[in-house]
Design a protein around this motif. Structure first.
Motif, short mmCIF file in Angstrom:
data_model
loop_
_atom_site.label_atom_id
_atom_site.label_comp_id
_atom_site.label_asym_id
_atom_site.label_seq_id
_atom_site.Cartn_x
_atom_site.Cartn_y
_atom_site.Cartn_z
N LEU A 195 0.84 -1.20 0.00
CA LEU A 195 0.00 0.00 0.00
C LEU A 195 0.87 1.25 0.00
N LEU A 196 1.98 1.22 0.74
CA LEU A 196 2.87 2.38 0.77
C LEU A 196 3.40 2.69 -0.64
N VAL A 197 3.86 1.63 -1.32
CA VAL A 197 4.39 1.83 -2.69
C VAL A 197 3.31 2.42 -3.59
N LEU A 198 2.13 1.85 -3.51
CA LEU A 198 1.02 2.31 -4.35
C LEU A 198 0.65 3.76 -4.04
N MET A 199 0.57 4.07 -2.76
CA MET A 199 0.19 5.44 -2.38
C MET A 199 1.24 6.44 -2.85
N GLN A 200 2.51 6.11 -2.70
CA GLN A 200 3.56 7.05 -3.13
C GLN A 200 3.60 7.19 -4.64
N ASP A 201 3.35 6.08 -5.34
CA ASP A 201 3.30 6.19 -6.80
C ASP A 201 2.16 7.11 -7.24
N HIS A 202 1.03 7.02 -6.54
CA HIS A 202 -0.12 7.85 -6.92
C HIS A 202 -0.01 9.29 -6.43
N CYS A 203 0.55 9.47 -5.27
CA CYS A 203 0.43 10.78 -4.61
C CYS A 203 1.76 11.49 -4.40
N GLY A 204 2.88 10.82 -4.66
CA GLY A 204 4.19 11.45 -4.48
C GLY A 204 4.33 12.03 -3.09
N SER A 205 4.85 13.24 -3.03
CA SER A 205 5.13 13.85 -1.73
C SER A 205 3.88 14.39 -1.07
N SER A 206 2.71 14.25 -1.71
CA SER A 206 1.46 14.63 -1.03
C SER A 206 1.13 13.65 0.09
N LEU A 207 1.70 12.46 0.06
CA LEU A 207 1.50 11.50 1.15
C LEU A 207 2.34 11.94 2.34
N THR A 208 1.68 12.40 3.39
CA THR A 208 2.43 12.96 4.53
C THR A 208 2.33 12.12 5.80
N GLY A 209 1.52 11.07 5.78
CA GLY A 209 1.45 10.21 6.95
C GLY A 209 1.12 8.79 6.55
N PHE A 210 1.75 7.82 7.21
CA PHE A 210 1.50 6.41 6.90
C PHE A 210 1.83 5.62 8.16
N GLU A 211 0.81 5.37 8.98
CA GLU A 211 1.01 4.79 10.31
C GLU A 211 0.35 3.42 10.40
N LEU A 212 1.15 2.42 10.72
CA LEU A 212 0.64 1.06 10.90
C LEU A 212 0.12 0.87 12.32
N MET A 213 -1.00 0.14 12.45
CA MET A 213 -1.52 -0.22 13.77
C MET A 213 -2.09 -1.63 13.68
N SER A 214 -1.69 -2.50 14.60
CA SER A 214 -2.22 -3.86 14.56
C SER A 214 -3.62 -3.89 15.18
N ARG A 215 -4.34 -4.96 14.90
CA ARG A 215 -5.66 -5.17 15.49
C ARG A 215 -5.64 -5.01 17.00
N TYR A 216 -4.61 -5.61 17.64
CA TYR A 216 -4.52 -5.54 19.10
C TYR A 216 -4.43 -4.09 19.59
N CYS A 217 -3.70 -3.25 18.83
CA CYS A 217 -3.56 -1.84 19.23
C CYS A 217 -4.93 -1.15 19.29
N LEU A 218 -5.74 -1.34 18.24
CA LEU A 218 -7.03 -0.65 18.22
C LEU A 218 -8.00 -1.26 19.23
N GLU A 219 -7.85 -2.55 19.51
CA GLU A 219 -8.68 -3.17 20.56
C GLU A 219 -8.34 -2.58 21.94
N LEU A 220 -7.05 -2.35 22.14
CA LEU A 220 -6.60 -1.74 23.40
C LEU A 220 -7.17 -0.33 23.54
N VAL A 221 -7.14 0.42 22.45
CA VAL A 221 -7.70 1.78 22.48
C VAL A 221 -9.20 1.73 22.76
N ALA A 222 -9.90 0.81 22.11
CA ALA A 222 -11.35 0.70 22.29
C ALA A 222 -11.70 0.33 23.74
N GLN A 223 -10.89 -0.56 24.31
CA GLN A 223 -11.07 -0.98 25.71
C GLN A 223 -10.89 0.19 26.68
#
Lengths: 468, 468
Positions: free
Chosen positions: B236-264
Motif C-alpha cells: 500500500l505504501l508503494v502504491l500510495m507514493q506512486d499515486h500521490c508522491g510527496s502529497s502522502l504525509t502520513g502512513f502509520e501502521l496499527m495492529s488489530r490488538y492496538c485498536l482493541e486496546l484503544v477501544a477498551q
C-alpha cells in the motif's frame, strides 16, 4: 620492506598499476585543463578488499592517496599535487549496482558507478534517482558523495547528502566500515555518514552507498517567466511555493545578458520573447498525477504572478517536448560562455532573501574595480545558488582578464561573506579554494575540522593538500 | 582556584545556580520516572556568552556537564548520573525566536525554544515548521536537535536533521562556534552541523539553530485502511507514493490488538469498522491546492488499492474535522498502553521492505521465550519505524514481566540486527542504550566515534556516560 609499487602490483595485479606517462595522463589533469599533477602511479583496484589492502600499504609507506571517480570535479580535488609522491586511487572498476529495493526505495551501489547508469537503473524499476548535473554521463556517485554534489533538482530533493542513507568507507587505517544501512531513521551515535559526505576524500575512501529513490513523477512541465528584477524573482519563488508546494521542482534565474549570450552563440535555439527583459526565471513543475495536472497548476500560479505584477510576461510549455526546449536555454549558458572565452567563475550561495541585495551591492563594486566588466549571473535561485561569473570589459582579452582573478575573487567573496553566504555552494574546496577557506572560516570551525582530520587520519595520507 | 559553584554564581548570578534538593528535583528525574540522578547544581544561564563562560569554568574544574532542554527524552540522555559530581546545564532561559525570514523560509531560534512555540511562530508567517511529536508542548528545539528527533512528519519532511540549516554551538573548550547559516547549499569543509545533531550533547552544547520552514499545505485529509497483513501495508505504501508522491504525509501502521486496546481503554472514541481486521494503516494526504484536491487524490488512490486487493476496506475522512478523529485513534495507542500497565518498549527501524518479514520472524521467537506475551506493534511504517512493544501474558503482572526486559531486548534487538535494522530509530542512545550500542555497533564504527569524541572533547566533560 617490499618496494611500494611491487607491493601494489601484488595486491591488485600488474595491469592495474599504471606508472607510465601515457597510462597516467588522463588521471593527472583536471576537467577544465587548468592543472596537471604528478603521481608515483595510478592504482585501479577491483574490489573493496583491494582498496583496503592498498590503503594499508600506503599507510605503511606514508604515501598520500588521491581518490578519484570520474575526475569531473571543478576545484582540483581529484588530481594529485606536483610532488610526484602521491598515488591516484581510481574507483572506476568498482562499478556494480549491488541491489535495487523498489519497496524500500533504495539502491545499493559501488562508488565507481556512473551517475547516469544509476539514474537509468532507477528508471528501470519505475523509480527516480533525482541527482542530475551536467557531468552525469561521466561523473561517479562516489565523487558526487565526496563533494556533496548539487545540480538542478536540489530545490525539491536536496543535495547528494540528502539522497544517501548509508555508506561503505575504507578508513585511513585500511579498515572497512560497513555502514550500508537502508534506514530512514537511525539514531545510534555520531553521524559518520554525513561526515564522510562532502569531505572530498580527506577522511577516508567511499566505496559503496545506499541511495534513496523516489516515485517517478508522471510529468514535468516548464515555463519561462520574464521579470523586472532579481527582487521580483525572490517574490515569484515564494508565490510559486505557496501555490505549488513540493511540485515546484526547478527555479533557475538567468539575466538578460545570459540569454543574449546564448542567442549570439547558438542562434538556432528558440527565443521565447520578442522584447528583452532584465531577468528571466525558468520554472519547472512536476506532478505525480498527470501532465494535465502539471500544466493546470503551473498556469494557475503564473496567472497569480501576472495579476500581482511579480512578472512581466511568461511562456508556459504545453507539453513535455516544449519544456525540453526551454531547458535548453538554461543548459546552453555555460556552453555559450565557453565559446565566448574563459571568464572568472564563482559558485556561491546566499540566503534566498538576500540575493537581490547581494547582486545590487556587488555589481557596482566590480564595475568600480574593473570598469566595463560584464556579469554573467545565473543559477539555482531556489537554492540560493548563483553562478556569478565575471567576463572582461569590451576590448580586453579573456586571457588578460584572467590575471585579475585574485582581485575579482576578493571583491566577490568579501561581499558574499558580508551577506551571510558561502564561497562554495556545490563545487567544494579541493586544492583550488583551500586558501580561501583558511581566509574566510572562523578559527573555531577550522580548529574543529583539523582536530577531526587528525583524529581519523593521523598519518595525513588521505588526499593531502585538499580542503585543509 | 575559586570554588566552582562560587564561580558559577559570579557568572550567571545567584538565583540561577540551583543546589537545593527542591530546586533541583525536576531536573534530575527522567520523563518516564525510571531514574533519578544527583548533581552538584543546576545551572540556568541567560545568554550564549554565559553558557560559554560556564563551560570554561567546568573545564577548569573538570566538572561533567549534562545539557538539558525540556527533559522529555526517553533514553536517560538529559539527566545526570548517580555520582553527584556533574552539573545540569539548562538551556530553558535561552528561549527567543531571533528572526523569521519568510522569503528564505528560515527561522533562527535559541536552543531553549519550546517546539510548539516555534510551530506557532512559523504559522503566524504563513509557514509550516513540520517537526511534530507528542512532547511538543514541553520539549525544546535544542533537545530535538541533540537527539535528531523524529515524529509524525518524517515521511514527507525528514527528521530534525533535515529541518536544520545551521547551528550555533558552545564547544567543550567554551568557545562559541557561529554556524548560523541559512543556506541550502554550502560545501565548505566538514559537515560539523550534522555531527552535533544527534550527538546528544556529548560533543558540545547547541545554543541556537537556523530552521527550515515550508509552505503551509492548504489541507490535510486522512483515511483509515483495513488490511490483511503487514506485507499488504508495504504494498500500500508503494502504491500510495506512486499515486500521490510527496502529497502522502502520513502512513502509520496499527495492529488489530492496538485498536482493541484503544477501544477498551477509551470506549468513547470512534470505531470506524464494524468487523475487526488484522492490520490498519492511517493515511494522511496534504495538498498545496485545496481540501477538494486532497480528498479527490486520496479517494482515487484508495480506489486503486481496493481494486488491486491490497486493502480490505477503507474509511476516508471527508473533512479536516473527520480527519482529526481518525488521528485520535493513533495518538491514543501509547495512552491506552500506559493505562493498561507498563510494558517493554522498543523504538526500532528496518528497511521498509523487511518489516513484514521481521514481524513474522520475531513474533514466534517472543512467543517461544515468553508464551502468551502480547505484541503491541504500531508506528511510522512509511519511515520503517516500529514501536515494537511487548506486554505480559494474561495472568502475569506488568511489574513482574518487566524483570524480563533484558531477555526480551535480546530477542528483539538480535532480530532487528539480523534484518538490517536499528535498535534506536528516533529516541537516541543516552545512558539507557549505551551497552546495547557497544554490543551491536562494529568496532570500526565505535573506534571512529571514540576518536571524534576524544578529539573534540579531550577532557571528557560533555555529557559523560551518554552514547559511548
Amino acid at each position: 620492506m617490499m618496494d611500494f609499487l611491487t607491493q601494489c602490483r601484488a595486491i591488485i595485479g600488474e595491469p592495474y598499476v599504471l606508472d607510465t606517462p601515457d597510462g597516467m595522463a588522463s588521471f593527472l589533469t583536471d576537467q577544465r585543463g587548468r592543472f596537471t599533477g604528478k603521481a608515483q602511479a595510478v592504482l585501479r583496484p577491483g574490489s573493496v578488499e583491494q582498496v583496503a589492502t592498498l590503503v594499508r600499504a600506503c599507510a605503511e609507506h606514508r604515501v598520500g592517496i588521491v581518490p578519484q571517480g570520474g575526475n569531473t570535479g571543478l576545484v582540483l580535488g581529484s588530481v594529485p599535487d606536483a610532488s610526484g609522491a602521491q598515488v591516484v586511487l581510481s574507483l572506476a572498476r568498482l562499478n556494480s549496482i549491488r541491489q535495487v529495493d523498489a519497496v524500500n526505495r533504495t539502491m545499493t551501489v559501488d562508488a565507481g558507478c556512473i551517475l547516469q547508469h544509476i539514474q537509468e537503473a532507477a528508471a528501470a524499476e519505475g523509480c527516480l534517482f533525482p541527482l542530475s548535473l551536467a557531468a552525469e554521463g561521466s561523473c561517479t556517485i562516489g565523487g558526487n558523495l565526496a563533494t556533496n554534489a548539487g545540480g538542478t533538482a536540489v530545490l525539491r530533493y536536496g543535495n547528494t547528502r540528502e539522497l544517501c542513507l548509508g555508506l561503505e568507507v575504507v578508513t585511513p587505517q585500511g579498515e572497512i566500515w560497513s555502514g550500508l544501512r537502508g534506514l530512514r531513521k537511525d539514531n545510534t551515535g555520531y553521524d559518520l555518514r554525513d561526515l564522510f559526505i562532502g569531505a572530498e576524500g580527506t577522511l577516508g575512501i567511499i566505496t559503496g552507498a545506499v541511495l534513496k529513490l523516489y516515485p517517478q513523477p508522471k510529468a514535468s512541465i516548464t515555463a519561462l517567466a520574464a521579470l523586472p528584477s532579481p527582487a521580483d524573482a525572490q517574490q515569484l519563488l515564494v508565490l510559486m511555493q505557496d501555490h505549488c508546494g513540493s511540485s515546484l521542482t526547478g527555479f533557475e534565474l538567468m539575466s538578460r545578458y545570459c540569454l543574449e549570450l546564448v542567442a549570439q552563440q547558438f542562434p538556432q535555439l528558440p527565443r521565447p520573447f520578442t522584447e528583452p527583459h532584465p531577468q528571466y526565471v525558468l520554472l519547472e513543475l512536476s506532478s505525480s498525477e498527470s501532465e494535465q495536472h502539471a500544466v493546470g497548476l503551473l498556469e494557475h500560479a503564473i496567472g497569480a504572478a501576472l495579476e500581482r505584477g511579480v512578472i512581466n510576461d511568461a511562456v508556459v510549455a504545453t507539453s513535455v517536448a516544449q519544456s525540453a526546449g526551454l531547458w535548453q536555454l538554461r543548459e546552453h549558458i555555460p556552453l555559450a560562455q565557453a565559446k565566448a572565452g574563459k571568464n572568472i567563475k564563482h559558485d556561491i550561495s546566499l540566503p534566498v532573501s538576500r540575493i537581490a541585495d547581494f547582486i545590487a551591492a556587488t555589481e557596482p563594486l566590480l564595475d568600480a574595480a574593473f570598469p566595463g566588466c560584464q556579469l554573467v549571473c545565473f543559477g539555482h535561485l531556489g537554492d540560493g545558488n548563483l553562478h556569478f561569473n565575471v567576463a572582461p570589459p569590451a576590448g580586453v582579452s579573456n586571457e588578460d582578464f584572467l590575471h585579475n582573478q585574485d582581485e575579482v575573487n576578493r571583491v566577490v567573496y568579501d561581499s558574499v561573506m558580508a551577506f551571510g553566504g558561502s564561497i562554495s555552494a556545490e563545487h567544494g574546496i579541493g586544492a583550488l579554494k583551500r586558501d580561501e577557506l583558511a581566509r574566510y572560516k572562523s578559527p573555531v570551525e577550522l580548529n574543529m575540522m583539523r582536530a577531526i582530520k587528525a583524529a581519523l587520519d593521523p598519518l595525513g595520507i588521505m588526499n593531502p593538500g585538499k580542503i585543509l
